[in-house]
Structure formats: structure tokens, C-alpha cells
Design a protein around this motif. Sequence first.
Motif, PDB file in Angstrom:
ATOM      1  N   UNK A 154       2.457  47.860  42.632  1.00 16.26           N
ATOM      2  CA  UNK A 154       3.207  47.333  41.490  1.00 16.26           C
ATOM      3  C   UNK A 154       2.377  46.278  40.763  1.00 16.26           C
ATOM      4  N   UNK A 155       2.855  45.872  39.606  1.00 16.56           N
ATOM      5  CA  UNK A 155       2.196  44.791  38.893  1.00 16.56           C
ATOM      6  C   UNK A 155       2.172  43.517  39.717  1.00 16.56           C
ATOM      7  N   UNK A 156       3.256  43.264  40.464  1.00 14.65           N
ATOM      8  CA  UNK A 156       3.297  42.083  41.335  1.00 14.65           C
ATOM      9  C   UNK A 156       2.268  42.198  42.456  1.00 14.65           C
ATOM     10  N   UNK A 157       2.111  43.408  43.023  1.00 17.10           N
ATOM     11  CA  UNK A 157       1.100  43.615  44.070  1.00 17.10           C
ATOM     12  C   UNK A 157      -0.292  43.281  43.552  1.00 17.10           C
ATOM     13  N   UNK A 158      -0.593  43.751  42.341  1.00 19.65           N
ATOM     14  CA  UNK A 158      -1.916  43.504  41.760  1.00 19.65           C
ATOM     15  C   UNK A 158      -2.115  42.024  41.473  1.00 19.65           C
ATOM     16  N   UNK A 159      -1.048  41.368  41.018  1.00 20.34           N
ATOM     17  CA  UNK A 159      -1.124  39.925  40.784  1.00 20.34           C
ATOM     18  C   UNK A 159      -1.364  39.176  42.089  1.00 20.34           C
ATOM     19  N   UNK A 160      -0.696  39.607  43.156  1.00 24.56           N
ATOM     20  CA  UNK A 160      -0.881  38.957  44.462  1.00 24.56           C
ATOM     21  C   UNK A 160      -2.300  39.143  44.988  1.00 24.56           C
ATOM     22  N   UNK A 161      -2.951  40.254  44.601  1.00 17.51           N
ATOM     23  CA  UNK A 161      -4.350  40.455  44.984  1.00 17.51           C
ATOM     24  C   UNK A 161      -5.284  39.541  44.187  1.00 17.51           C
ATOM     25  N   UNK A 162      -4.782  38.980  43.088  1.00 20.93           N
ATOM     26  CA  UNK A 162      -5.594  38.069  42.286  1.00 20.93           C
ATOM     27  C   UNK A 162      -6.064  38.620  40.965  1.00 20.93           C
ATOM     28  N   UNK A 163      -5.574  39.809  40.577  1.00 26.40           N
ATOM     29  CA  UNK A 163      -6.004  40.376  39.297  1.00 26.40           C
ATOM     30  C   UNK A 163      -5.282  39.665  38.153  1.00 26.40           C
ATOM     31  N   UNK A 164      -6.075  38.996  37.317  1.00 30.90           N
ATOM     32  CA  UNK A 164      -5.506  38.227  36.216  1.00 30.90           C
ATOM     33  C   UNK A 164      -5.745  38.878  34.862  1.00 30.90           C
ATOM     34  N   UNK A 165      -6.681  39.814  34.787  1.00 29.80           N
ATOM     35  CA  UNK A 165      -6.989  40.503  33.531  1.00 29.80           C
ATOM     36  C   UNK A 165      -7.186  41.991  33.806  1.00 29.80           C
ATOM     37  N   UNK A 166      -6.809  42.798  32.825  1.00 27.78           N
ATOM     38  CA  UNK A 166      -6.952  44.250  32.917  1.00 27.78           C
ATOM     39  C   UNK A 166      -7.662  44.741  31.660  1.00 27.78           C
ATOM     40  N   UNK A 167      -8.655  45.584  31.852  1.00 25.65           N
ATOM     41  CA  UNK A 167      -9.409  46.144  30.723  1.00 25.65           C
ATOM     42  C   UNK A 167      -9.216  47.651  30.722  1.00 25.65           C
ATOM     43  N   UNK A 168      -8.907  48.201  29.558  1.00 25.35           N
ATOM     44  CA  UNK A 168      -8.710  49.647  29.406  1.00 25.35           C
ATOM     45  C   UNK A 168      -9.479  50.103  28.163  1.00 25.35           C
ATOM     46  N   UNK A 169      -9.750  51.426  28.049  1.00 24.59           N
ATOM     47  CA  UNK A 169     -10.537  51.895  26.919  1.00 24.59           C
ATOM     48  C   UNK A 169      -9.743  52.355  25.700  1.00 24.59           C
ATOM     49  N   UNK A 170      -8.397  52.303  25.778  1.00 32.77           N
ATOM     50  CA  UNK A 170      -7.647  52.808  24.635  1.00 32.77           C
ATOM     51  C   UNK A 170      -6.236  52.257  24.551  1.00 32.77           C
TER      52      UNK A 170
END
Length: 323
Positions: free
Chosen positions: A106-122
Motif C-alpha cells: 500500500x501507499x502506507x507500506x511504501x511510506x513506512x519503507x521511507x519512500x518520499x518521492x515517486x518518479x514516473x514517465x507519464x
Amino acid sequence: MGKIVFLNPFSPDATYGGVKVTYQHAEILAKSGYEVAVYQPAGRPSWIDISDRLNVCADFEAEPDDVLVFPEVLHEFMLEIAQAPFPGKKVLFCQNPFYLYSYNFSGRDLSDMGFSHFIVPGRETAQSLSSVLGVPKVHVIPNSVDTNLFYPRQKHLCIATNPRKWPGEGGNSPLAPLLMSMLRLKYPETADVPWLMLENMTQRQVAEAMGGAAIFLALSRQEALPLTPLEAMASRCALVGFHGTGGKDYATHRNGYWFSPEECEEIVDCLATLIYDMKHHSPRIDRMLHEAEKTASQYSVSATYQAVLQVYGEICAHFGPRM
């Protein structure tokens, strides 16, 4: 500030568009004065050109001011690294959201891992991540077409395609040879038109092949922003096939013939019509090719360059100026 480390845990012969784009971003940042490393323990890819400016390493030590850029392939040892505490910044460079969703984080899981930014190509993928996961700070860095590589050559009436996208599975036939067979069965007069399978080739060999092909069959499947069809557009190929979800950013009725994956016979009918029109020099083909080239031109290397510097400049801002 510290260094930017791109985690790229793939084999050197993994001919993925995501690998090419990762090295492009790393190269842009290194050229602009950032300290950059690409973590690829199996060694640098041989199918793309990589400058000596880039440090491709088999191991790394993460420092507090570093930025770690992860692919969306969060499993096995890559997941262990993602779950480990880290005082710097973790960025998820998501070049295929469907891989990411399959891990059920989930988005919360990713936040708990420490991901603060997401980059996508489109844009399509940015909207999907925001909608499905509710993650903040989704940055778009568009893919680009290198027109020094991908441009029209002397054209030959043939159909180029990337057969790896739809292999045989679950009792279903691989799609590229299936469509080739259906075309020749329904329209035997097309049997003299060769098919060119773009596999086991370097990037330069693919560019040469596309440049000479009159038709490109796009078999894009669950992608964030399919790059190969754009390269085919820049090569002035007539496009037939699938947008692969992320291709909705650029696919229109003016620049190609786009179908559902279930419409195999419709694709075959379209290919046969295209072959006939090309043999008879129909003006509508030139109009479509012009629109396709215009679409590809919107995905310029310079636009990607500026977006990379802007996005990573924002992500790295609190670390202070580069030395």
C-alpha cells in the motif's frame, strides 16, 4: 550533498526499456555535476552505449546524504534494501506500475519503507499511482526518443515487432507469430511481406531495423509509457497495435491504428489494408506518418534533460549545493 545511486539489479543482457531510461537519467545527472553511481552487480549492459563518466558498481555504501533510486521491482534482496532504515532519501522510479501493484504494498507500506518521492514517465501512470496507492509527490519525467538513432532510412515493405511482449502462456499462443499466421491465412496475397522480429539486438540494430521497416506492430502490454512505439513513430513506421495502458498519453486515431488485445482479426484486417495502401501509395498513409513523427517529436531528449534536472534538483534541495 552526497551521491545518487540508481539500483539496477538486472543482468547485462536484459534488454528492457526501463534499463535504458535508468542509464539515461544517471548520465544526465553525472553530466550536470552530480556524483552518480549505478548499482548493477552483474555488470554494465552491452546492448546500449554507456559513457565512461558513469560509475557502474557491484556494491555501494549508503551515506546519510545519499539518494537511493529504486526500481519498482521490490522483491527478494531489493525489498530487503528497501526495508532497511536509511537516513538519506529513498526514491521509487516506477517504470511499470503493474509490477509494483503485484507486490501488494500500500501507499502506507511504501511510506513506512521511507519512500518520499515517486518518479514516473507519464501522466497516465502518475494518475494511476495517485489513485491506486494515494502516494504523494509523484513526479513525471517523460521518456524521450533519441532522433540521432531513430530516424527513417530507406523503407522496405515489412512488418517489425517486438515479440517478447506477448509470449505463449497458459495454453495461449505467442501473439506475434499468431498474428503473422492469421494474416497469411486470411490474406495469402500478403505472404511475400516479411516479418522482422526485434529480439537479441543492440539498440543500434533495433534503430536500423525500425528505420527500414514500413510497418510496426506495437505489442505493448501493461506499461507506464511504451517507448518502442514512439521510436517507431520517429522512424516513420505506420503504427498498428496496442497502447499498453501508458501509451494513452500519446495514442490517437491520427497517429496510428490502436486496438484491444482481443481484436486479433481486426488487427490482421488493418495490416492487410495497410499493405494494400502502401503498395498503391495512398495519401492517407503519409498523413498518418506525419502525425506519428509529430507525436514522437514531443518526446525530445532536451525535454527529458530539463525534467531530470528539475525533479532531482527538487529532491536533493535540502542537501545543499553540489561540490
